[in-house]
Design a protein around this motif. Sequence first.
Motif, mmCIF file in Angstrom:
data_model
loop_
_atom_site.group_PDB
_atom_site.id
_atom_site.type_symbol
_atom_site.label_atom_id
_atom_site.label_comp_id
_atom_site.label_asym_id
_atom_site.label_seq_id
_atom_site.Cartn_x
_atom_site.Cartn_y
_atom_site.Cartn_z
ATOM 1 N N GLN A 25 0.723 -1.348 0.231
ATOM 2 C CA GLN A 25 0.231 -0.222 0.372
ATOM 3 C C GLN A 25 0.483 1.378 -0.297
ATOM 4 O OE1 GLN A 25 -0.105 -2.179 2.141
ATOM 5 N NE2 GLN A 25 -2.369 -3.380 2.451
ATOM 6 N N LEU A 26 0.302 2.325 -0.846
ATOM 7 C CA LEU A 26 1.550 3.333 -0.649
ATOM 8 C C LEU A 26 1.039 4.336 0.005
ATOM 9 C CD1 LEU A 26 3.144 5.226 -3.095
ATOM 10 C CD2 LEU A 26 0.901 6.360 -4.143
ATOM 11 N N PRO A 27 0.490 4.156 0.437
ATOM 12 C CA PRO A 27 0.440 5.206 2.699
ATOM 13 C C PRO A 27 1.172 4.554 3.255
ATOM 14 C CG PRO A 27 -2.451 4.794 0.760
ATOM 15 C CD PRO A 27 -1.071 4.095 0.147
ATOM 16 N N TRP A 28 0.556 3.293 3.329
ATOM 17 C CA TRP A 28 2.092 2.617 4.668
ATOM 18 C C TRP A 28 3.089 3.179 3.877
ATOM 19 C CZ3 TRP A 28 0.112 1.339 9.484
ATOM 20 C CH2 TRP A 28 -0.840 1.251 9.347
ATOM 21 N N LEU A 29 3.193 2.892 2.848
ATOM 22 C CA LEU A 29 5.704 3.302 2.347
ATOM 23 C C LEU A 29 5.391 4.219 2.348
ATOM 24 C CD1 LEU A 29 5.575 1.171 -0.651
ATOM 25 C CD2 LEU A 29 6.619 0.673 1.395
#
Length: 242
Positions: A25-29
């Motif tokens: 997931q981009l937000p978590w990355l």
Amino acid sequence: MNKLHPLSFIIAALWFSTAAIFVPQLPWLTLAFLLCAIFRGLLTGFNFRLWWKQVRKMIPLFLAILVIQLLFTKKGELLWGKSWYAIYSVGLHRGIAVNLRLLILFFSAQILLRLTYEDFDIAFNTLHLPEEFAFMIFYTIHIIPSAGEHIQHSLQLVKFRGINLRKLPLKSQLTIYRYISLSVLADVLSRSEIQAIALDLRGFRSTRKHTHLLQNNFSLYDFMLYLSIIIITLVYLFSILA
């Protein structure tokens, strides 16, 4: 941050690296990258000029990855363009995600590079692991930057002699790079021999119980770090399982 136990630095670097590899997931990355950058900043100082100098060399790689993902990933919502040069949301997402992964891995490596052999020895001794692990991991982590610095120094010496590699024929370029490679290999072997002698003098792999001049105990900062890692990991797991 320098009050942390050496094992805490290793665990933090492994945690960031694991997030970079397995979190899709981009937000978590993005959150993992921000936390890794803050952790490194608290450790070494927020010297953004130095950070930019280090990351600047990777910009062509970042741009190449982004362009490849944008041109060859035709999934998701159309953002711009048409036909072969159309840009889709999934391609943009993947390009940014891969670049964030590389940055997290780079910053994690910078955290480990600050540790000395004594730090690795203390960390692995805390886990009651053999001393060989400390030596192999420490030497592996430091051999690549050392070889890179040697290559840069050799190329700089070539420039000082007035030799422009780009203007030379391919055969001459390969000859120069071969000499540089042999020089780097000789330096690595020489360093390895010196390191082996130093370890033998220190009683490396001795059957007797070792004592350590430098002692490092866990502090409140270590437990705060471990608690933060556990909480963030649990929140992430609950978010993907919900």
